[in-house]
Write a protein that holds these residues in place. Structure first.
Motif, short mmCIF file in Angstrom:
data_model
loop_
_atom_site.label_atom_id
_atom_site.label_comp_id
_atom_site.label_asym_id
_atom_site.label_seq_id
_atom_site.Cartn_x
_atom_site.Cartn_y
_atom_site.Cartn_z
N VAL A 126 17.81 -7.48 -11.61
CA VAL A 126 16.96 -6.36 -12.01
C VAL A 126 15.66 -6.93 -12.54
N MET A 127 14.55 -6.53 -11.92
CA MET A 127 13.24 -7.04 -12.32
C MET A 127 12.56 -6.02 -13.22
N THR A 128 12.20 -6.44 -14.45
CA THR A 128 11.46 -5.54 -15.33
C THR A 128 10.03 -5.41 -14.82
N LYS A 129 9.36 -4.36 -15.27
CA LYS A 129 7.96 -4.18 -14.86
C LYS A 129 7.11 -5.34 -15.36
N GLU A 130 7.44 -5.87 -16.51
CA GLU A 130 6.71 -7.03 -17.02
C GLU A 130 6.89 -8.24 -16.11
N GLN A 131 8.11 -8.47 -15.64
CA GLN A 131 8.37 -9.59 -14.73
C GLN A 131 7.65 -9.41 -13.40
N ILE A 132 7.67 -8.18 -12.89
CA ILE A 132 6.99 -7.90 -11.62
C ILE A 132 5.49 -8.14 -11.77
N TYR A 133 4.90 -7.62 -12.83
CA TYR A 133 3.47 -7.76 -13.02
C TYR A 133 3.08 -9.22 -13.19
N SER A 175 4.71 -11.87 -12.13
CA SER A 175 4.95 -12.63 -10.91
C SER A 175 3.94 -12.30 -9.82
N VAL A 176 3.60 -11.03 -9.66
CA VAL A 176 2.75 -10.59 -8.56
C VAL A 176 1.27 -10.64 -8.91
N TRP A 177 0.93 -10.21 -10.13
CA TRP A 177 -0.48 -10.20 -10.55
C TRP A 177 -0.88 -11.45 -11.33
N ASP A 178 0.10 -12.26 -11.72
CA ASP A 178 -0.16 -13.49 -12.47
C ASP A 178 -1.03 -13.21 -13.69
N ASP A 179 -0.64 -12.19 -14.45
CA ASP A 179 -1.44 -11.79 -15.61
C ASP A 179 -0.51 -11.21 -16.67
N HIS A 180 -1.04 -11.05 -17.87
CA HIS A 180 -0.24 -10.47 -18.95
C HIS A 180 -0.04 -8.97 -18.71
N TYR A 181 1.12 -8.48 -19.09
CA TYR A 181 1.45 -7.06 -18.92
C TYR A 181 1.29 -6.37 -20.27
N TYR A 182 0.48 -5.28 -20.28
CA TYR A 182 0.18 -4.59 -21.52
C TYR A 182 0.82 -3.20 -21.59
N GLY A 183 1.80 -2.98 -20.74
CA GLY A 183 2.53 -1.73 -20.82
C GLY A 183 2.01 -0.62 -19.94
N ASP A 184 0.88 -0.83 -19.24
CA ASP A 184 0.34 0.18 -18.34
C ASP A 184 0.99 -0.01 -16.97
N ASP A 185 1.97 0.85 -16.66
CA ASP A 185 2.74 0.65 -15.43
C ASP A 185 2.18 1.43 -14.24
N HIS A 186 0.99 2.03 -14.39
CA HIS A 186 0.42 2.84 -13.31
C HIS A 186 0.21 2.02 -12.04
N VAL A 187 -0.36 0.84 -12.17
CA VAL A 187 -0.64 0.00 -11.01
C VAL A 187 0.66 -0.37 -10.29
N ILE A 188 1.68 -0.76 -11.06
CA ILE A 188 2.96 -1.13 -10.46
C ILE A 188 3.56 0.07 -9.73
N ASN A 189 3.55 1.22 -10.37
CA ASN A 189 4.14 2.42 -9.76
C ASN A 189 3.45 2.78 -8.45
N VAL A 190 2.13 2.65 -8.40
CA VAL A 190 1.39 2.97 -7.17
C VAL A 190 1.82 2.03 -6.04
N HIS A 191 1.90 0.73 -6.32
CA HIS A 191 2.25 -0.22 -5.28
C HIS A 191 3.71 -0.07 -4.83
N ILE A 192 4.60 0.21 -5.77
CA ILE A 192 6.01 0.44 -5.41
C ILE A 192 6.11 1.68 -4.52
N SER A 193 5.38 2.73 -4.89
CA SER A 193 5.41 3.97 -4.11
C SER A 193 4.91 3.73 -2.69
#
Length: 217
Positions: free
Chosen positions: A160-167, A169-187
């Protein structure tokens, strides 16, 4: 101003001023990054982006005065990797350019011979070396972010990949809790790989945690 600043920072910048010119230039040249304004004459930025994504994974950063959530979601959904709203500082732009190129370089390095050439889950096959994804033998067109997300799940099929882990791994950046970008790409990824995106079988939601790859018999 952008060209002058980035040139002084050691980048070679090739400016074009219409969408049609951009397509022609991209066909005959190789680039590491595209800075894309949406308000282009002849062929607008969104149409150029869709055309570009038919054949290229090159990182794309949209620079636009349109700062609405719908505009950002549309740009990311069409295949952009980042979105920066005008007016922006040259320091912020430089940081985003360097980050996008760094992620792209690491993405290419991650596909060395030690990685299995073909990853297969149920009906989907990923050719890691040639960046080809097929479902039931039919090739699908994914953006670089969609490719990286799917590859992450394929390489970790039972995790199970958390949104923090996905961000991270994929964006190579710190995750600040804004999951909008992840949700758009997953969709957008689900729209391309799932038989029914409203009932996903490949990318499953784990409520309150993140996502995981579906299990197939």
């Amino acid at each position: 101003m952008v060209r002058s600043y980035l040139t002084n920072e050691g980048f070679k910048v090739d400016p074009v001023f219409t969408g049609k010119e951009a397509i022609n230039r991209f066909i005959s040249n190789s680039y590491d990054l595209v800075l894309l304004d949406l308000m282009l004459p002849e062929i607008n930025g969104m149409d150029f982006l869709q055309t570009l994504r038919q054949n290229s994974f090159v990182p794309v950063i949209i620079t636009s005065a349109k700062d609405g959530e719908a505009d950002k979601a549309l740009g990311l959904g069409f295949g952009a990797d980042d979105y920066i709203t005008k007016p922006f500082s040259m320091i912020e732009l430089l940081a985003r350019v360097k980050a996008a190129i760094r992620r792209s370089t690491q993405y290419k390095e991650s596909t060395q011979p030690e990685v299995p050439a073909i990853l297969t889950i149920h009906e989907i096959e990923m050719d890691i070396h040639n960046f080809i994804v097929k479902k039931n033998g039919q090739e699908m067109s994914l953006t670089s972010k969609e490719w990286n997300i799917l590859k992450l799940f394929f390489e970790n099929p039972k995790k199970v990949m958390t949104k923090e882990q996905i961000y991270h791994s994929v964006w190579d950046d710190h995750y600040y809790g804004d999951d909008h970008v992840i949700n758009v790409h997953i969709s957008r990824l689900r729209e391309k790989i799932e038989d029914d995106p409203t009932k996903p079988e490949y990318v499953k939601t784990v409520w309150g945690i993140g996502y995981k790859l579906g299990e197939f018999k």
